[in-house]
Design a protein around this motif. Structure first.
Motif, short mmCIF file in Angstrom:
data_model
loop_
_atom_site.label_atom_id
_atom_site.label_comp_id
_atom_site.label_asym_id
_atom_site.label_seq_id
_atom_site.Cartn_x
_atom_site.Cartn_y
_atom_site.Cartn_z
N VAL A 143 143.73 12.11 -27.97
CA VAL A 143 145.05 12.40 -26.87
C VAL A 143 144.17 12.88 -25.61
O VAL A 143 144.31 13.52 -25.66
CB VAL A 143 146.34 13.12 -27.48
N GLU A 144 144.03 11.18 -24.42
CA GLU A 144 143.61 11.51 -23.60
C GLU A 144 144.55 11.87 -22.73
O GLU A 144 144.82 10.66 -21.88
CB GLU A 144 142.60 10.29 -23.45
N LEU A 145 144.43 13.25 -21.86
CA LEU A 145 145.17 13.94 -21.06
C LEU A 145 144.96 13.90 -19.64
O LEU A 145 144.56 14.02 -19.54
CB LEU A 145 146.05 14.74 -21.03
N ALA A 146 146.01 13.04 -18.83
CA ALA A 146 145.40 13.01 -17.16
C ALA A 146 145.65 13.94 -17.11
O ALA A 146 145.09 14.48 -15.72
CB ALA A 146 146.46 11.93 -16.83
N VAL A 147 146.41 15.07 -16.93
CA VAL A 147 147.08 16.65 -16.52
C VAL A 147 147.35 17.16 -17.42
O VAL A 147 147.83 16.94 -18.97
CB VAL A 147 147.90 16.47 -15.76
N ALA A 148 146.99 18.86 -17.70
CA ALA A 148 147.55 19.80 -18.97
C ALA A 148 148.14 20.12 -18.66
O ALA A 148 148.91 20.83 -18.57
CB ALA A 148 146.25 20.79 -18.37
#
Length: 274
Positions: A189-194
């Motif tokens: 999963v590539e998260l744009a924000v944590a």
């Protein structure tokens, strides 16, 4: 937000993968290995620093990403021949071959196989590509983006997490794809924000391992989040070129060392707070 409701298959300790070069170019600086000798040296350094897996984007002599067996095979042989014994992954995305049929042809023509391959479920033909890789004995990292404008459709709904099915998109495509061999598939999963809500919202997650990663400004916050929830983590010059304190990274080994220090700190804090 608590992550107690998240059901994922994860190792006891957080494993850190290294993305050696990603889609970067020589303009991004000396920390990014592009040529086979530089990739070998960088992989050795990253593994010595503690990386548990190595991801590389193979390139032609002119620097173009490629899935050609004449590029992928010699690079894998060079890295393994140098003594890198951890799993090796290659990216099988449109950066190397824009045509879905072309990607399938390339993968089916490989003479030397990586341990894993990265398949972006936001790209056309992802399901067929993943199946072709699995048929060849190559494990698959299924990448889906979540959060932010760049994530596109398929992000977990934010109003009431878990209350609404995801919109058609990368995550929905992965969830609709029948996972017949969970042992050889990982959800990356590539998260744009944590944002913990994005991870906790993965209510439909199949019983596969989970890896979290971010790019640029999101890279270090997402790594901390991965450590907190016990998921696999990824770092490297392919994702970020600076250290947690903002200094420019000199190598992938330096990034991995910093990542393991962050993981250790976050794991200790999480254990203490239980």
């Amino acid at each position: 937000m608590s992550l107690r409701g998240l059901r994922v298959s994860t190792p006891v300790s957080v494993s850190v993968s290294v993305s050696l070069n990603g889609g970067r170019t020589a303009a991004d600086g000396g920390a990014v290995p592009l040529s086979p000798p530089d990739v070998v040296e960088s992989a050795l350094g990253a593994v010595a620093a503690g990386a548990g897996e190595v991801l590389v984007h193979p390139r032609t002599p002119c620097g173009r990403e490629s899935l050609s067996p004449r590029v992928v095979g010699p690079l894998l042989e060079a890295v393994r021949g140098a003594g890198v014994s951890v799993p090796l992954s290659v990216s099988a995305g449109i950066g190397a071959e824009p045509d879905p049929a072309g990607r399938l042809e390339r993968v089916r023509s490989w003479t030397v196989l990586p341990d894993r391959a990265v398949v972006h479920f936001a790209e056309p033909g992802a399901e067929e590509l993943a199946e072709a890789l699995l048929a060849r004995g190559v494990a698959v990292d299924a990448v889906v983006p979540l959060g932010g404008e760049g994530a596109g459709p398929g992000a977990v709904p934010r109003a009431e997490p878990g209350a609404v099915e995801p919109e058609p998109g990368a995550l929905a495509r992965f969830l609709a794809w029948p996972v017949r061999d969970p042992a050889r598939i990982r959800l990356a999963v590539e998260l744009a924000v944590a944002d913990p809500a994005l991870v906790a919202g993965l209510r439909w997650l199949p019983p596969v391992p989970l890896l979290l990663f971010g790019r640029e400004a999101a890279a270090w916050p997402v790594l901390r989040l991965a450590a907190r929830c016990g998921a696999g983590a990824r770092i490297g010059a392919g994702d970020v070129l600076h250290l947690p304190d903002g200094r420019a990274a000199r190598s992938n080994a330096e990034l991995v060392s910093a990542a393991l220090e962050v993981v250790g700190t976050q794991s200790a804090v999480t254990a203490w707070s239980r």
